[in-house]
Enzyme design. Structure first.
Site, mmCIF file in Angstrom:
data_model
loop_
_atom_site.group_PDB
_atom_site.id
_atom_site.type_symbol
_atom_site.label_atom_id
_atom_site.label_comp_id
_atom_site.label_asym_id
_atom_site.label_seq_id
_atom_site.Cartn_x
_atom_site.Cartn_y
_atom_site.Cartn_z
ATOM 1 N N LEU A 288 14.138 36.115 -58.753
ATOM 2 C CA LEU A 288 15.270 36.373 -57.647
ATOM 3 C C LEU A 288 16.367 35.247 -57.727
ATOM 4 C CD1 LEU A 288 12.954 36.625 -54.513
ATOM 5 C CD2 LEU A 288 13.992 38.387 -55.583
ATOM 6 N N THR B 269 10.942 28.240 -65.264
ATOM 7 C CA THR B 269 9.637 28.858 -64.405
ATOM 8 C C THR B 269 8.606 29.063 -65.342
ATOM 9 O OG1 THR B 269 9.071 30.456 -62.562
ATOM 10 C CG2 THR B 269 10.570 31.111 -64.230
ATOM 11 N N LYS C 213 7.232 24.996 -67.265
ATOM 12 C CA LYS C 213 7.785 23.653 -66.906
ATOM 13 C C LYS C 213 7.209 22.481 -67.419
ATOM 14 C CE LYS C 213 8.418 25.738 -62.204
ATOM 15 N NZ LYS C 213 8.029 25.509 -60.755
ATOM 16 N N ASN D 90 11.898 21.732 -63.806
ATOM 17 C CA ASN D 90 12.492 23.029 -63.700
ATOM 18 C C ASN D 90 13.917 23.349 -63.992
ATOM 19 O OD1 ASN D 90 13.279 21.899 -61.312
ATOM 20 N ND2 ASN D 90 12.774 23.329 -59.980
ATOM 21 N N ARG E 209 -9.328 18.758 -60.964
ATOM 22 C CA ARG E 209 -7.902 18.734 -61.074
ATOM 23 C C ARG E 209 -7.228 17.809 -59.793
ATOM 24 N NH1 ARG E 209 -4.233 23.706 -62.629
ATOM 25 N NH2 ARG E 209 -5.928 24.986 -61.785
ATOM 26 N N TYR F 83 5.842 33.358 -51.552
ATOM 27 C CA TYR F 83 6.664 34.150 -50.954
ATOM 28 C C TYR F 83 6.410 35.498 -51.116
ATOM 29 C CZ TYR F 83 9.417 33.106 -55.165
ATOM 30 O OH TYR F 83 9.626 33.113 -56.377
ATOM 31 N N GLY G 255 7.791 30.640 -48.605
ATOM 32 C CA GLY G 255 8.293 30.045 -49.793
ATOM 33 C C GLY G 255 9.483 30.258 -50.108
HETATM 34 P P1 NDP Z 1 -1.117 25.850 -60.885
HETATM 35 O O1 NDP Z 1 -1.743 26.876 -61.914
HETATM 36 O O2 NDP Z 1 -0.770 24.545 -61.614
HETATM 37 O O3 NDP Z 1 -2.010 25.286 -59.778
HETATM 38 C C1 NDP Z 1 -2.881 26.327 -59.043
HETATM 39 C C2 NDP Z 1 -3.531 25.631 -57.783
HETATM 40 O O4 NDP Z 1 -4.009 26.991 -56.896
HETATM 41 C C3 NDP Z 1 -4.494 24.813 -58.024
HETATM 42 O O5 NDP Z 1 -4.626 23.984 -57.281
HETATM 43 C C4 NDP Z 1 -5.842 25.658 -58.171
HETATM 44 O O6 NDP Z 1 -7.082 25.141 -57.538
HETATM 45 C C5 NDP Z 1 -5.527 26.672 -57.055
HETATM 46 N N1 NDP Z 1 -6.171 27.862 -56.971
HETATM 47 C C6 NDP Z 1 -5.948 28.782 -57.877
HETATM 48 N N2 NDP Z 1 -6.775 29.979 -57.506
HETATM 49 C C7 NDP Z 1 -7.256 29.846 -56.209
HETATM 50 C C8 NDP Z 1 -8.391 30.055 -55.449
HETATM 51 N N3 NDP Z 1 -8.806 31.612 -55.830
HETATM 52 N N4 NDP Z 1 -8.759 29.643 -54.289
HETATM 53 C C9 NDP Z 1 -8.476 28.387 -54.113
HETATM 54 N N5 NDP Z 1 -7.425 27.462 -55.044
HETATM 55 C C10 NDP Z 1 -6.952 28.320 -55.889
HETATM 56 O O7 NDP Z 1 0.059 26.593 -60.343
HETATM 57 P P2 NDP Z 1 1.415 25.929 -59.489
HETATM 58 O O8 NDP Z 1 0.995 24.807 -58.787
HETATM 59 O O9 NDP Z 1 2.601 26.279 -60.486
HETATM 60 O O10 NDP Z 1 1.789 27.216 -58.349
HETATM 61 C C11 NDP Z 1 1.004 27.112 -57.268
HETATM 62 C C12 NDP Z 1 1.730 27.972 -56.260
HETATM 63 O O11 NDP Z 1 2.983 27.471 -55.765
HETATM 64 C C13 NDP Z 1 2.063 29.593 -56.671
HETATM 65 O O12 NDP Z 1 1.645 30.328 -55.506
HETATM 66 C C14 NDP Z 1 3.464 29.545 -56.702
HETATM 67 O O13 NDP Z 1 4.015 30.855 -56.456
HETATM 68 C C15 NDP Z 1 3.992 28.454 -55.871
HETATM 69 N N6 NDP Z 1 5.333 27.984 -56.031
HETATM 70 C C16 NDP Z 1 6.379 28.255 -55.315
HETATM 71 C C17 NDP Z 1 7.476 27.591 -55.574
HETATM 72 C C18 NDP Z 1 8.651 27.926 -54.624
HETATM 73 O O14 NDP Z 1 9.956 27.749 -54.884
HETATM 74 N N7 NDP Z 1 8.359 28.576 -53.442
HETATM 75 C C19 NDP Z 1 7.803 26.705 -56.615
HETATM 76 C C20 NDP Z 1 6.710 26.509 -57.479
HETATM 77 C C21 NDP Z 1 5.500 27.077 -57.060
HETATM 78 P P3 NDP Z 1 -8.253 24.703 -59.175
HETATM 79 O O15 NDP Z 1 -7.783 23.307 -59.396
HETATM 80 O O16 NDP Z 1 -9.478 24.704 -58.210
HETATM 81 O O17 NDP Z 1 -7.876 25.722 -60.111
#
Ligand code: NDP
Length: 302
Positions: free
Chosen positions: A34, A86, A90, A111, A181, A250, A271
């Site tokens: 977007l 993105t 990153k 980013n 993590r 979002y 978000g």
């Molecule tokens: P990462 O892959 O770095 O981290 C993913 C996280 O989600 C970890 O803590 C992981 O836990 C957890 N996770 C994944 N699957 C599950 C599950 N089924 N149940 C519980 N925990 C889970 O991703 P990002 O940090 O880059 O992104 C995370 C979110 O943030 C995304 O949904 C993304 O869309 C959103 N985001 C939004 C932004 C915005 O501007 N609105 C900007 C950046 C990101 P574990 O350690 O256990 O694997």
């Protein structure tokens, strides 16, 4: 002629000879981003008051991880003034940037790339975006002293946690699915002097009794990306009068966590506002101007 709705490839950029200033977001997959929509809306509005911006454009380019370094070199040679990164770029970009600003290194990811004479400087605007978003949505102030409950310990969580610890004043409770993590993030946060006695961690299967039943809950796990996934934590213990729920996701616009919050009368938001504010900060770095946040918001909510 620049088509800002098109997904460009690096091959297209080899022959790039477009007058004016070009900005781009790189990712894979990037088709559904977007960012071009909100940035071009902002640039059009800025051009109405300052003609300098009349020939500024923002495009999206599909770039695979193996091609990121080459892509940045190519964009620099074609005079691209700024780049957003993105998924999945990153973290890898830290190896490519010429320097950094703000908390980018501690946030462990960049980013936003800002052009210098010889390359790009890196910044991270996600933490800033989270702070502005919860202020816009709930008038929640990171410096109010109120607790933050952060769900997740990945890239987005790291940026939000560092922002809250360095800019905020309250206690931070981080919950995550995996212990590994979580431990990595806690270790990093404990290197920040302001974190002293303000950071607590737990895994979702062992919620500690002492966790305060109020505060700002931010979901930064990717669990809700699947519309059928349940909320990462139960809200039963939280006081609806002193709790706010922000989901960084979002799309879908209403995760199970947000639905659970609304059912209980807890203020809740998705978000999109974080996306807008992280983008506005990037555009401010590139243009030196205060971008029109309301125009960017309206572009995403037609
Ligand atoms: P990462 O892959 O770095 O981290 C993913 C996280 O989600 C970890 O803590 C992981 O836990 C957890 N996770 C994944 N699957 C599950 C599950 N089924 N149940 C519980 N925990 C889970 O991703 P990002 O940090 O880059 O992104 C995370 C979110 O943030 C995304 O949904 C993304 O869309 C959103 N985001 C939004 C932004 C915005 O501007 N609105 C900007 C950046 C990101 P574990 O350690 O256990 O694997």
């Amino acid at each position: 002629m620049v088509d800002t709705s098109r997904t460009y490839t690096l091959q297209d950029i080899q022959h790039w000879q477009v007058p004016g200033t070009t900005l781009a977001v790189l990712g894979s997959p990037i088709k559904h981003s977007l960012s071009p929509l909100m940035h071009n809306a902002a640039l059009a509005a800025m051009a109405r008051t300052d003609p300098t911006f009349a020939d500024w454009r923002y495009i999206k380019i599909e770039v695979l991880p193996d091609n990121l370094a080459e892509a940045c070199q190519l964009l620099h040679s074609r005079a691209f003034a700024g780049i957003n990164l993105t998924l999945p770029h990153k973290v890898q970009a830290l190896q490519i940037i010429e320097g950094h600003q703000g908390e980018a290194l501690r946030m462990g990811a960049v980013n936003t790339l800002i052009r210098t004479k010889t390359g790009y400087r890196g910044a991270n605007t996600d933490g800033y975006g989270s702070q502005q978003a919860v202020w816009q949505e709930f008038h929640f102030n990171y410096t109010s002293g109120e607790t933050m409950h952060l769900l997740g310990a990945g890239g987005a969580a790291q940026a939000i946690a560092v922002q809250f610890i360095t800019e905020g004043t309250g206690t931070l409770w981080i919950g995550n699915r995996s212990g590994q993590r979580l431990e990595n993030l806690l270790k990093l946060l404990h290197t920040i002097p302001e974190a002293k006695e303000r950071v607590h961690g737990y895994t979702f299967d062992k919620t500690p009794q002492q966790r305060p039943p109020h505060g700002l809950i931010i979901n930064a796990t990717s669990q809700g990306l699947d519309p059928s996934a349940p909320a990462p934590i139960s809200l039963d213990a939280f006081d609806p009068k002193r709790t706010w729920v922000y989901d960084t996701i979002y799309n879908p616009p209403e995760t199970a966590l947000l639905q659970e919050a609304r059912k209980r009368g807890i203020p809740a938001a998705n978000g999109l506002s974080m996306l807008v504010h992280q983008g506005a900060k990037s555009l401010q770095y590139w243009s030196g101007m205060e971008p029109p946040v309301e125009v960017m918001t309206a572009a995403l909510n037609p």
